[in-house]
Design an enzyme around this catalytic site. Structure first.
Site, mmCIF file in Angstrom:
data_model
loop_
_atom_site.group_PDB
_atom_site.id
_atom_site.type_symbol
_atom_site.label_atom_id
_atom_site.label_comp_id
_atom_site.label_asym_id
_atom_site.label_seq_id
_atom_site.Cartn_x
_atom_site.Cartn_y
_atom_site.Cartn_z
ATOM 1 N N LYS A 125 -15.203 -21.234 37.283
ATOM 2 C CA LYS A 125 -15.963 -22.002 36.282
ATOM 3 C C LYS A 125 -17.429 -21.940 36.647
ATOM 4 O O LYS A 125 -17.781 -21.741 37.817
ATOM 5 C CB LYS A 125 -15.500 -23.471 36.303
ATOM 6 C CG LYS A 125 -15.826 -24.208 35.030
ATOM 7 C CD LYS A 125 -14.726 -24.032 34.003
ATOM 8 C CE LYS A 125 -15.071 -24.635 32.679
ATOM 9 N NZ LYS A 125 -13.887 -24.624 31.777
ATOM 10 N N ASP A 165 -17.709 -23.027 27.131
ATOM 11 C CA ASP A 165 -17.175 -24.363 27.378
ATOM 12 C C ASP A 165 -18.156 -25.285 26.650
ATOM 13 O O ASP A 165 -18.874 -24.825 25.751
ATOM 14 C CB ASP A 165 -17.089 -24.656 28.885
ATOM 15 C CG ASP A 165 -16.205 -25.857 29.209
ATOM 16 O OD1 ASP A 165 -14.985 -25.695 29.291
ATOM 17 O OD2 ASP A 165 -16.740 -26.983 29.368
HETATM 18 N N1 GLU Z 1 -13.620 -23.308 28.787
HETATM 19 C C1 GLU Z 1 -12.286 -23.051 28.346
HETATM 20 C C2 GLU Z 1 -11.302 -23.776 29.236
HETATM 21 O O1 GLU Z 1 -11.596 -24.863 29.685
HETATM 22 C C3 GLU Z 1 -11.995 -21.565 28.153
HETATM 23 C C4 GLU Z 1 -12.139 -20.698 29.355
HETATM 24 C C5 GLU Z 1 -12.048 -19.214 29.093
HETATM 25 O O2 GLU Z 1 -11.776 -18.830 27.969
HETATM 26 O O3 GLU Z 1 -12.236 -18.441 30.058
HETATM 27 O O4 GLU Z 1 -10.194 -23.351 29.468
#
Ligand code: GLU
Length: 446
Positions: A125, A165
């Site tokens: 992340k 996100d």
């Molecule tokens: N931010 C999204 C999550 O919390 C998607 C992450 C992604 O697609 O890599 O899963």
């Protein structure tokens, strides 16, 4: 002292100033107690010590120039938590609340979420403490370009694949992709959540919300109920909320609330049809959501500065942010006689509130399972790019639905294996964890 208690104590000592990370670590590890009891090789191989320590954490300066010519500096992050199952995968969050604790909590959750999808993706992340609200398009572009000018060296299609996100949507991904391509001189699908003109996946924008509703539908079905005709309280107003509201509407449920930073609206007639399109329009404007909605649809009531959790509903789906449901909100839900909460945003419910809900007979569908459809579709986008092809929206939705049904089944199977009753939170943690732990054992100490 058990292996879990001992490790939690060590984590608290080492990460004392990271409350969000400690919150998720406590929730996950506590629910894994029966797994460690049944599998002593995990302790022997220091699985907790390793899985709670990110493989790599990058913190960097993001300088940019605002529209007044003033130099601004933000802090950027990328936490590469676990590559046991595949390249690090997870979104980027741009929000003033972003710090290392928030990014570590999100990255840690992502490991288990990504594992539950059954796809070959590890967990990571990132983001920045940058507030996109009120910024001009050119400011957003300059920020994204500066952010990528550092991030590019840490990512790649087989290394780390960021996505969106909170605060990062198609526009931001487009600017970051443009800068990545320029620096690396390659168009390799390193970012997901791209626009369809850029190699993005048809249906990716609504995938997270649709997936949440497929999961909720399976959860209700498991307890002998159907989603059709249910009254649903939803929070938030971003992509996740939009997809959730749209799919609920398609399946015949009635959404009566949405919320924004300014408060929430209660629309007893249902947030449906052109109202959903209007929400999209409002969101794109970057302004407040609720007060203009209530002005346009006078039957809707606007509750300034409040959250919707006191409104009576059959099902609650929080889609805004972490810790939006606290103990008093959980008490209000129980007093209103609800039976179901399905988490849309990451870690929306405090540990205390989850315990209260569960011990008062409310079934909680955890976000790691319920919102995994977004990242699952990101992985489908990765394969679309790697194959140099285009999948249709129909292909994507079919795959997404199958993945969500399978996630629910795996969670129930874990509950049965460890005699956990209806504790889908523990079931999802265990199912997600076991796949990662097995991969870690095979790869040796690394
Ligand atoms: N931010 C999204 C999550 O919390 C998607 C992450 C992604 O697609 O890599 O899963």
């Amino acid at each position: 002292m058990s292996y879990v208690s001992e490790q939690l104590e060590a984590l608290r000592a080492k990460n004392a100033n990271q409350p969000e990370f400690l919150q998720t670590a406590t929730e996950v590890l506590t629910s894994l107690e029966p797994v460690f009891d049944a599998n002593p090789e995990y302790e022997k191989n220091a699985i907790i010590e390793r899985i709670t320590e990110p493989e790599r954490q990058v913190i960097f300066r993001v300088p940019w120039v605002d529209d007044n010519g003033k130099v601004q500096v933000n802090r950027g992050f990328r936490v590469q938590f676990s590559s046991a199952l595949g390249p690090y995968k997870g979104g980027l969050r741009f929000d003033p609340s972003v710090n290392i604790s928030v990014i570590k909590f999100l990255g840690f959750e992502q490991i288990f979420k990504n594992s539950l999808t059954g796809l070959p993706i590890g967990g990571g992340k990132g983001g920045a403490d940058f507030n996109p609200v009120g910024k001009s398009d050119m400011e957003i572009m300059r920020f994204c370009q500066s952010f990528m000018t550092e991030l590019f060296r840490h990512i790649g299609p087989n290394t780390d694949v960021p996505a969106g996100d909170m605060g990062v949507g198609g526009r931001e991904i487009g600017y970051m992709m443009g800068q990545y391509k320029r620096i690396r001189d390659c168009y390799d699908g390193t970012l997901t959540g791209k626009g369809t003109a850029n190699g993005g996946l048809a249906g990716r924008a609504e995938a997270t919300g649709y997936g949440i509703v497929f999961y909720a539908r399976e959860m209700l079905k498991h307890f002998g109920e159907e989603i059709k005709g249910k009254t649903v309280v939803v929070s938030g107003f971003g992509n996740v909320t939009w997809g959730t509201v749209q799919k609920l509407d398609q399946l015949g449920a009635k959404v009566i609330t949405i919320s924004g930073p300014d408060g929430y609206i209660l629309d007893e007639d249902g947030v449906t049809g052109d109202k959903i399109d209007y929400l999209l329009e409002l969101r794109a404007s970057g302004k407040n959501i609720c007060s203009p909605y209530a002005e346009k649809y006078p039957n809707a009531k606007f509750f300034k500065g409040e959250k919707p959790w006191g409104v009576k509903a059959d099902l609650y789906i929080p889609c805004a942010t972490q810790n939006e449901i606290r103990i008093d909100d959980a008490k209000a839900m129980v007093a209103n006689g609800t039976k179901f909460l399905c988490e849309g945003s990451n870690m929306p419910t405090t540990n205390e509130a989850i315990e209260y809900l569960q011990s008062n007979g409310v079934v909680v569908g955890p976000s790691k399972a319920a919102n995994a459809g977004g990242v699952a579709c990101s992985c489908i986008e990765m394969s679309q790019n790697a194959e140099h092809t285009i999948f249709t929206e129909e292909d994507v939705y079919k795959k997404l639905e199958a993945i969500m049904v399978n996630i629910f089944k795996q969670s129930v199977a874990a509950c049965e294996k460890y005699n956990l009753g209806d504790n889908l939170v523990a079931g999802a943690n265990i199912a997600g964890f076991e796949r990662v732990a097995q991969a870690m054992l095979i790869q040796g100490i690394c």
